[in-house]
Design a protein around this motif. Sequence first.
Motif, PDB file in Angstrom:
ATOM      1  N   GLY A   1      -2.235  23.042 -65.756  1.00 14.16           N
ATOM      2  CA  GLY A   1      -1.122  22.655 -64.911  1.00 14.16           C
ATOM      3  C   GLY A   1       0.105  23.482 -65.232  1.00 14.16           C
ATOM      4  N   VAL A   2       1.262  22.966 -64.856  1.00 13.12           N
ATOM      5  CA  VAL A   2       2.523  23.690 -65.032  1.00 13.12           C
ATOM      6  C   VAL A   2       3.460  22.865 -65.897  1.00 13.12           C
ATOM      7  N   GLY A   3       3.765  23.395 -67.074  1.00  9.19           N
ATOM      8  CA  GLY A   3       4.687  22.723 -67.981  1.00  9.19           C
ATOM      9  C   GLY A   3       5.989  23.473 -68.166  1.00  9.19           C
ATOM     10  N   LYS A   4       6.008  24.752 -67.772  1.00 10.88           N
ATOM     11  CA  LYS A   4       7.202  25.591 -67.843  1.00 10.88           C
ATOM     12  C   LYS A   4       7.295  26.380 -66.535  1.00 10.88           C
ATOM     13  N   ILE A   5       8.467  26.822 -66.204  1.00  5.62           N
ATOM     14  CA  ILE A   5       8.660  27.503 -64.921  1.00  5.62           C
ATOM     15  C   ILE A   5       7.789  28.743 -64.832  1.00  5.62           C
ATOM     16  N   GLU A   6       7.537  29.406 -65.966  1.00  6.16           N
ATOM     17  CA  GLU A   6       6.725  30.615 -65.951  1.00  6.16           C
ATOM     18  C   GLU A   6       5.241  30.314 -65.798  1.00  6.16           C
ATOM     19  N   ASP A   7       4.863  29.026 -65.832  1.00  8.15           N
ATOM     20  CA  ASP A   7       3.468  28.654 -65.596  1.00  8.15           C
ATOM     21  C   ASP A   7       3.116  28.659 -64.112  1.00  8.15           C
ATOM     22  N   PHE A   8       4.133  28.623 -63.257  1.00 11.82           N
ATOM     23  CA  PHE A   8       3.870  28.759 -61.828  1.00 11.82           C
ATOM     24  C   PHE A   8       3.365  30.171 -61.549  1.00 11.82           C
ATOM     25  N   THR A   9       2.583  30.333 -60.494  1.00  8.14           N
ATOM     26  CA  THR A   9       2.190  31.680 -60.090  1.00  8.14           C
ATOM     27  C   THR A   9       3.395  32.367 -59.457  1.00  8.14           C
ATOM     28  N   TRP A  10       3.290  33.678 -59.298  1.00 10.90           N
ATOM     29  CA  TRP A  10       4.409  34.380 -58.656  1.00 10.90           C
ATOM     30  C   TRP A  10       4.553  33.932 -57.206  1.00 10.90           C
ATOM     31  N   LYS A  11       3.446  33.475 -56.591  1.00  7.97           N
ATOM     32  CA  LYS A  11       3.553  32.934 -55.229  1.00  7.97           C
ATOM     33  C   LYS A  11       4.362  31.645 -55.234  1.00  7.97           C
TER      34      LYS A  11
ATOM     35  N   ARG B   1      -0.519  17.666 -63.251  1.00  4.63           N
ATOM     36  CA  ARG B   1      -1.646  17.993 -64.126  1.00  4.63           C
ATOM     37  C   ARG B   1      -1.184  18.186 -65.567  1.00  4.63           C
ATOM     38  N   TYR B   2      -0.096  18.894 -65.724  1.00  7.95           N
ATOM     39  CA  TYR B   2       0.415  19.120 -67.083  1.00  7.95           C
ATOM     40  C   TYR B   2       0.876  17.808 -67.709  1.00  7.95           C
ATOM     41  N   GLN B   3       1.574  17.003 -66.926  1.00  7.64           N
ATOM     42  CA  GLN B   3       2.071  15.737 -67.456  1.00  7.64           C
ATOM     43  C   GLN B   3       0.934  14.814 -67.873  1.00  7.64           C
ATOM     44  N   VAL B   4      -0.146  14.805 -67.096  1.00 13.31           N
ATOM     45  CA  VAL B   4      -1.259  13.900 -67.370  1.00 13.31           C
ATOM     46  C   VAL B   4      -2.153  14.435 -68.478  1.00 13.31           C
ATOM     47  N   MET B   5      -2.563  15.692 -68.372  1.00  9.27           N
ATOM     48  CA  MET B   5      -3.578  16.218 -69.288  1.00  9.27           C
ATOM     49  C   MET B   5      -3.011  16.727 -70.611  1.00  9.27           C
ATOM     50  N   ILE B   6      -1.769  17.171 -70.607  1.00  9.42           N
ATOM     51  CA  ILE B   6      -1.177  17.711 -71.835  1.00  9.42           C
ATOM     52  C   ILE B   6      -0.188  16.728 -72.457  1.00  9.42           C
ATOM     53  N   GLU B   7       0.719  16.206 -71.644  1.00  9.37           N
ATOM     54  CA  GLU B   7       1.767  15.334 -72.173  1.00  9.37           C
ATOM     55  C   GLU B   7       1.350  13.865 -72.227  1.00  9.37           C
ATOM     56  N   SER B   8       0.287  13.505 -71.493  1.00 10.35           N
ATOM     57  CA  SER B   8      -0.124  12.090 -71.370  1.00 10.35           C
ATOM     58  C   SER B   8       1.055  11.223 -70.951  1.00 10.35           C
ATOM     59  N   SER B   9       1.841  11.754 -70.015  1.00  9.73           N
ATOM     60  CA  SER B   9       3.034  11.067 -69.544  1.00  9.73           C
ATOM     61  C   SER B   9       2.891  10.802 -68.050  1.00  9.73           C
ATOM     62  N   PHE B  10       2.621   9.552 -67.712  1.00  8.39           N
ATOM     63  CA  PHE B  10       2.462   9.176 -66.313  1.00  8.39           C
ATOM     64  C   PHE B  10       2.634   7.669 -66.199  1.00  8.39           C
ATOM     65  N   PRO B  11       2.827   7.138 -64.974  1.00  7.01           N
ATOM     66  CA  PRO B  11       3.027   5.690 -64.817  1.00  7.01           C
ATOM     67  C   PRO B  11       1.922   4.884 -65.484  1.00  7.01           C
ATOM     68  N   SER B  12       2.299   3.810 -66.136  1.00  4.48           N
ATOM     69  CA  SER B  12       1.348   3.043 -66.945  1.00  4.48           C
ATOM     70  C   SER B  12       0.191   2.492 -66.129  1.00  4.48           C
ATOM     71  N   GLU B  13       0.440   2.130 -64.848  1.00  3.45           N
ATOM     72  CA  GLU B  13      -0.636   1.569 -64.034  1.00  3.45           C
ATOM     73  C   GLU B  13      -1.771   2.572 -63.833  1.00  3.45           C
TER      74      GLU B  13
ATOM     75  N   SER C   1      -8.515  10.087 -56.255  1.00  5.46           N
ATOM     76  CA  SER C   1      -7.309   9.545 -56.899  1.00  5.46           C
ATOM     77  C   SER C   1      -7.043  10.209 -58.241  1.00  5.46           C
ATOM     78  N   ALA C   2      -8.121  10.502 -58.990  1.00  7.54           N
ATOM     79  CA  ALA C   2      -7.946  11.175 -60.276  1.00  7.54           C
ATOM     80  C   ALA C   2      -7.344  12.552 -60.080  1.00  7.54           C
ATOM     81  N   ARG C   3      -7.855  13.295 -59.099  1.00  3.49           N
ATOM     82  CA  ARG C   3      -7.343  14.649 -58.861  1.00  3.49           C
ATOM     83  C   ARG C   3      -5.904  14.611 -58.391  1.00  3.49           C
ATOM     84  N   ARG C   4      -5.596  13.726 -57.461  1.00  8.89           N
ATOM     85  CA  ARG C   4      -4.239  13.672 -56.914  1.00  8.89           C
ATOM     86  C   ARG C   4      -3.245  13.145 -57.938  1.00  8.89           C
ATOM     87  N   LEU C   5      -3.735  12.378 -58.899  1.00 12.90           N
ATOM     88  CA  LEU C   5      -2.877  11.955 -60.007  1.00 12.90           C
ATOM     89  C   LEU C   5      -2.585  13.119 -60.936  1.00 12.90           C
ATOM     90  N   GLY C   6      -3.549  14.033 -61.060  1.00 12.40           N
ATOM     91  CA  GLY C   6      -3.384  15.175 -61.951  1.00 12.40           C
ATOM     92  C   GLY C   6      -4.445  15.265 -63.025  1.00 12.40           C
TER      93      GLY C   6
END
Length: 716
Positions: free
Chosen positions: A281-291, A404-416, A507-512
């Motif tokens: 996923g994207v955790g820093k601005i440079e993680d985005f593609t140039w597009k 994706r970054y928030q869920v898979m790396i930071e484990s930071s997402f709504p508790s539900e 739902s898993a994919r759209r959550l990240g």
Amino acid sequence: MLYLILGIITTAFAVVGVAVWAYGISRMVRILRVGRPVEAARKADFGRRITNTLIETLGHTRMLKWRWIGIAHWFIMVSFPALVFTVAEAHGEVWDPHFQLPLIHDWTIYGLFIEAIAALSLAGIVGLTIYRQLRGPRVLGRKSRFANSKHWTAYYVEAYIIALLVSIFVIRGVKVAMGDFPFPVWATPISHAFGAILPANEYLLASVAAFKLIISWLFFIAIGVFLTMGVAWHRFTAPVNIFFKRNADGSAALGPAKQMLNKDGEPLDFEEADPDEDPFGVGKIEDFTWKGLLDFTTCTECGRCQSQCPAWNTGKPLSPKKLVMDLREHAYAKAPYLMQGITEETPDIHEDVLALLSRPLVGTEEENGVIHPDVLWSCTNCGACVEQCPVDIEHIDHILDMRRYQVMIESSFPSEANTLLKNLENKGNPWGMSESKRMDWISEVDFEVPVVEDKLPEGTEYLFWVGCAGALEDRAKKTTKAVAELLHIAGIKYAVLGGMKTCTGDSARRLGMEFIFQMLAQQNIETLKEVGATKIVVTCPHCFNTIGNEYRDLGGDFEVVHHTKLLAQLVKEGRLAPIERVARNVTYHDPCFLGRHNKIYEPPRELINGVPGVSATEMPRNRERSFCCGAGGARMWMEERIGKRINTERVEEALSTKADLIATGCPFCQVMVSDAVNEKKSKKEAAESVEVMDVAQLLLQSAKQKEEGEAAKETV
């Protein structure tokens, strides 16, 4: 002497303007290159991409979704290259007021062309300027699509264009007064009207020509300095952005979710991925593609995305426009340091630079985040922003990458959402119910439902994919039973998998949580291949989109049809006949993942309108501008604590049509709309007679009565 001074000044402005603009382009390119590589597919299909770019740009196919605004903008766009002749002419006129372009200076067609383009462009820009004032945030507040825009940049561009176009007519008018204008009145009436009131003054002509040139080259200097002035830069970057859009066929970045990419721009394989090298996923601005960085650069701040966003329209902090603008500002602030190799670890850097480089992409105000978590998690993935964007910005892709970054790396997402993920991983469905319950609905029907054991029975036309909602949620089960019965009535040979499948993983994919999505998807693909499924009918647009569009990337290529389309086809073929009258006032709610994401608008309406006795009324927001129910983007499983509930907003719109039946074609929508209707009933704001049902249930009411009537005749 005046002509010499004006000539030197304007030539100097031209040289500086071109130099600063060119330097600005080079800076922009270097900043974009900070982003990661894009997938190879974006560089393929050159012919299709250039053709689509020309059609979309010159044809203004997206701008014309807002008709008069699109027409006005088209003339303004065309004027930019078309009126370059007048700029060349002005460079001669500051030296010699009697200067004329070689060859074409007395062509009537040339005089008419410039007159028409300048006049229509002037009318267009004045109209758009007035519109901005009448529909601006000072008048409409948050409801204005211009809320959150940088107003000074828009005013500057509008003032520049108006001044430029008026200057053209003043110069022509003075030439008319001087008797030095070769075009007839019928071809250039506005120029001659100016000539009737202006003096025959050569100094005036040269001075206005100089003014015109100075403001033109100042414009190029301004945008060369301010690279984040999207309202100006989009005329240069938009065609490039359109060319490199995700889909080479020209369609918007809807339907399948964007694939995760590794560090080289190739699809990410979790079995081979290296978390230290490959971005999850994207955790820093440079993680985005140039597009992605080009998307942010191209945003013209028009606010069409914001005006259609269900989150923004119900008081939530997500504005797709502001999200893109905030990412742009951060990218252009941080990139210059990255280009110099300066990072957070660089010793002895200034505190302000360190704060910028260490600034979290997603975080609260206290954390100094660029994007607030409430903004990120408000998105329903409805696609309204992507559908409306005139420069093809891919908002959902960027939101998904950050999730994706928030869920898979930071484990930071709504508790539900944590409950959702546990249920998917352990039970294979979002509700966490036993897989054995997937078969319960079959015992509730009075006809045979073939269940696949090892292979599809010979002669099976369709595998009926009964999604998690259709098998486990009581209201959605009614749709499942209705579709099964209609297929039975039509004589369609179908079969269901029963307990052999698991959730599609939408739902898993759209959550990240891409990992769980791919785990579930690969399991389902293997099952579908083992049973020999090729043609699949589904009742859930999310299943329809996931199996039909997203499984292909993982090796699952299946022909998938939504039940509304199949049923509409069966009615046309005479295999289903809605004959008995059903006296209902019906309004239809377009599911986002059926409509905007997959462009299926007419089959459900054909079914509704084909039922005798039905009176159908469209909601104000319908088809590609339909308003979301609030369930997409995994929002089905999260509490809605900010602002007005999205489903409440949609139901209020439905009730305004005086309908007593709200029809839809999605189990998620059915649940969300039903909940809002029940809430309205409890508050006495909706009649008890108002119902919510799938179009298949409505069709069955008419077709089943016919079948029962024929059976009674045979008994007699």
